[in-house]
Design a protein around this motif. Structure first.
Motif, mmCIF file in Angstrom:
data_model
loop_
_atom_site.group_PDB
_atom_site.id
_atom_site.type_symbol
_atom_site.label_atom_id
_atom_site.label_comp_id
_atom_site.label_asym_id
_atom_site.label_seq_id
_atom_site.Cartn_x
_atom_site.Cartn_y
_atom_site.Cartn_z
ATOM 1 N N ILE A 25 6.786 39.122 41.153
ATOM 2 C CA ILE A 25 7.619 40.026 41.962
ATOM 3 C C ILE A 25 8.502 39.225 42.920
ATOM 4 C CG2 ILE A 25 7.554 41.800 43.764
ATOM 5 C CD1 ILE A 25 4.897 42.779 42.368
ATOM 6 N N ILE A 26 7.922 38.260 43.604
ATOM 7 C CA ILE A 26 8.681 37.451 44.566
ATOM 8 C C ILE A 26 9.745 36.612 43.857
ATOM 9 C CG2 ILE A 26 8.498 35.572 46.260
ATOM 10 C CD1 ILE A 26 5.692 36.779 46.952
ATOM 11 N N ALA A 27 9.404 36.074 42.670
ATOM 12 C CA ALA A 27 10.373 35.275 41.910
ATOM 13 C C ALA A 27 11.564 36.113 41.475
ATOM 14 C CB ALA A 27 9.696 34.641 40.692
ATOM 15 N N GLN A 75 14.563 36.735 35.854
ATOM 16 C CA GLN A 75 14.718 37.983 35.132
ATOM 17 C C GLN A 75 13.353 38.618 34.880
ATOM 18 O OE1 GLN A 75 16.626 37.568 31.343
ATOM 19 N NE2 GLN A 75 17.113 39.740 31.200
ATOM 20 N N LEU A 76 13.259 39.913 35.106
ATOM 21 C CA LEU A 76 12.037 40.659 34.825
ATOM 22 C C LEU A 76 12.185 41.303 33.455
ATOM 23 C CD1 LEU A 76 9.275 41.646 35.802
ATOM 24 C CD2 LEU A 76 10.433 43.618 36.798
ATOM 25 N N THR A 77 11.546 40.698 32.484
ATOM 26 C CA THR A 77 11.591 41.235 31.127
ATOM 27 C C THR A 77 10.492 42.278 30.962
ATOM 28 O OG1 THR A 77 10.054 39.586 30.253
ATOM 29 C CG2 THR A 77 12.409 39.001 30.248
#
Length: 138
Positions: free
Chosen positions: A107-109, A116-118
Motif C-alpha cells: 500500500i505504501i509503495a 503499480q497496483l496490479t
C-alpha cells in the motif's frame, strides 16, 4: 537469485520468532532487543570489514544517509514492538500479524513510490490481510 535470498530471509525470520520467543521468557523485552541488536551490529560490521565493503561509505549521499537513518529508526521500533508482542502473545499469532507488513508495504509503495497496483498484487495483499485476521483472531 532474489528469490533464494528472499526465501532465506523468510527462514531466518521464522527462526528469529522462535528463538526470540524463547529468549524473552522472564526478561525485559527492551533488554532482549538490545542484546539482539548488539549481536547483529557485531555480525554485520564483521562481514563488512572482512569483505572490504566499508570503503563504500564515502559514496553515500546525504539522501542515502538520511533514509538509512530513518529506516534504522523504523527497524529499531519494529524490533522493540515485536519483542514486546512476542513476550505477551503466541508466537504464531505475533508472527502472522508482523507479516501484515507485506500488505502495508504494498500500500505504501503504491501511494508514495508510484508502484503499480496490479490485480495480482491486490489479490495477494488482500489474502495476506485476510490470513492475518484469521490467525490473529482468538
Amino acid at each position: 537469485m532474489w528469490l533464494v535470498y528472499a526465501l532465506l530471509s523468510a527462514l531466518f525470520a521464522a527462526l528469529t520468532a522462535i528463538f526470540g520467543k524463547l529468549g524473552v521468557a522472564n526478561v525485559n523485552s527492551n533488554l532482549a532487543t538490545g542484546i539482539r541488536t548488539v549481536v547483529i551490529l557485531i555480525m554485520i560490521w564483521s562481514i563488512i570489514m572482512a569483505r572490504g565493503e566499508a570503503k563504500g561509505m564515502s559514496t553515500l549521499s546525504k539522501q542515502n544517509i538520511t533514509f538509512l537513518i530513518i529506516s534504522g529508526i523504523a527497524t529499531g521500533l519494529s524490533w522493540l514492538f515485536y519483542f514486546k508482542a512476542l513476550q505477551l502473545g503466541k508466537v504464531s499469532q505475533v508472527a502472522a500479524v508482523d507479516k501484515l507488513s507485506v500488505a502495508l508495504t504494498i500500500i505504501i509503495a503504491v501511494l508514495f513510490l508510484g508502484e503499480q497496483l496490479t490485480l495480482k498484487t491486490f489479490a495477494g495483499a488482500s489474502l495476506i490481510i485476510i490470513g492475518t485476521v484469521l490467525l490473529a483472531w482468538k
